[in-house]
Design an enzyme around this catalytic site. Structure first.
Site, PDB file in Angstrom:
ATOM      1  N   CYS A 110      73.168 -48.944  10.770  1.00  0.00           N
ATOM      2  CA  CYS A 110      72.067 -49.703  11.392  1.00  0.00           C
ATOM      3  C   CYS A 110      72.334 -51.204  11.362  1.00  0.00           C
ATOM      4  O   CYS A 110      72.124 -51.898  12.364  1.00  0.00           O
ATOM      5  CB  CYS A 110      70.740 -49.383  10.718  1.00  0.00           C
ATOM      6  SG  CYS A 110      70.144 -47.738  11.138  1.00  0.00           S
ATOM      7  N   HIS A 155      63.681 -50.759  11.182  1.00  0.00           N
ATOM      8  CA  HIS A 155      63.858 -49.549  10.378  1.00  0.00           C
ATOM      9  C   HIS A 155      62.504 -48.856  10.220  1.00  0.00           C
ATOM     10  O   HIS A 155      61.478 -49.533  10.068  1.00  0.00           O
ATOM     11  CB  HIS A 155      64.400 -49.885   8.984  1.00  0.00           C
ATOM     12  CG  HIS A 155      65.882 -49.761   8.881  1.00  0.00           C
ATOM     13  ND1 HIS A 155      66.695 -50.802   8.491  1.00  0.00           N
ATOM     14  CD2 HIS A 155      66.718 -48.708   9.100  1.00  0.00           C
ATOM     15  CE1 HIS A 155      67.957 -50.391   8.475  1.00  0.00           C
ATOM     16  NE2 HIS A 155      68.002 -49.124   8.842  1.00  0.00           N
TER      17      HIS A 155
HETATM   18  N1  PCA Z   1      69.752 -45.082   9.811  1.00  0.00           N
HETATM   19  C1  PCA Z   1      71.035 -45.483   9.258  1.00  0.00           C
HETATM   20  C2  PCA Z   1      72.024 -45.261  10.371  1.00  0.00           C
HETATM   21  C3  PCA Z   1      71.328 -44.398  11.367  1.00  0.00           C
HETATM   22  C4  PCA Z   1      69.906 -44.435  10.985  1.00  0.00           C
HETATM   23  O1  PCA Z   1      68.978 -43.953  11.635  1.00  0.00           O
HETATM   24  C5  PCA Z   1      71.029 -46.862   8.638  1.00  0.00           C
HETATM   25  O2  PCA Z   1      69.965 -47.328   8.182  1.00  0.00           O
HETATM   26  O3  PCA Z   1      72.065 -47.510   8.576  1.00  0.00           O
END
Ligand code: PCA
Length: 219
Positions: free
Chosen positions: A149, A171
């Protein structure tokens, strides 16, 4: 009409769903017709693999084709208790678990020629406040981690750097069905996330100056 590109990730880390994918599908298909939720922009979606490099390459291809005004990446962060609008992406990949193609970089620069970090170019405080005012737990986060991410957020801002286009990353917590057998994890209902994200996306599109409200933390 402005074009907004929203990206979501496929499942990873042993999960069978990724709330980010469920959410962007709902955002596109949902009725935005009430006055509060009126939608005066085009929404485009992209599902991305949880893979270093490939995720950004896919996104870059679509940005070139679509020419969106705003790019917002969305991903799952299972430890979060609120929608988390990321402030910054750092120029490093340090993977606690391998990505979905087995790559596990440690302390690798995302772009060796790029800056140490990029700040989100979205009006993050305006977005936070809009979701909070709608009653949805929402915070500013000062670390997007060092996994795919953060990698994608850095990639978004690297691609958009020097243009008028704006972008960033959000997020989101687990969905309730992902934590039925997990101790000490929060979750947020999809409908609640949906309500918050609608307000967040709308606030991003208004294009006005950001607002000055506290979003900092002590730790
Ligand atoms: N979360 C991960 C990668 C894909 C996702 O949905 C992250 O926080 O890096």
């Amino acid at each position: 009409m402005k074009k907004i590109l929203l990206t979501g990730f496929e499942p990873f880390g042993g999960e069978t769903i990724n709330p980010s994918l469920e959410l962007i599908k709902r955002l596109q298909n949902d009725d935005w017709s009430t006055a509060e939720e009126g939608r005066e922009f085009e929404l485009h979606l992209l599902q991305l693999p949880v893979v270093f490099g490939k995720s950004v390459a896919r996104l870059k291809t679509l940005i070139n084709e679509l020419n969106p005004d705003i790019v917002i990446g969305i991903g799952q962060a299972g430890s979060r208790t609120a929608l988390s609008i990321e402030r910054v992406a750092i120029n490093v990949d340090d993977a606690r678990i391998a990505d979905n193609e087995g790559d596990q970089p440690i302390d690798r620069a995302i772009n060796p020629a790029g800056p140490a970090a990029y700040f989100s170019t979205l009006p993050i405080k305006r977005m936070m406040k809009a979701a909070q005012d709608a009653g949805v737990p929402t915070i500013i986060s000062n670390s997007a981690g060092t996994y795919v991410c953060n990698h994608l957020m850095y990639g978004i801002l690297d691609i958009l750097a020097g243009t008028e286009k704006i972008g960033g990353f959000i997020h989101i917590p687990f969905l309730p069905e992902q934590v039925v057998n997990k101790a000490n994890y929060a979750s947020m209902d999809l409908e609640v996330m949906l309500k918050g994200l609608k307000m967040i996306v709308k606030a991003a599109v208004t294009g006005e100056e950001d607002v000055k409200v506290v979003g900092g933390t002590l730790d």
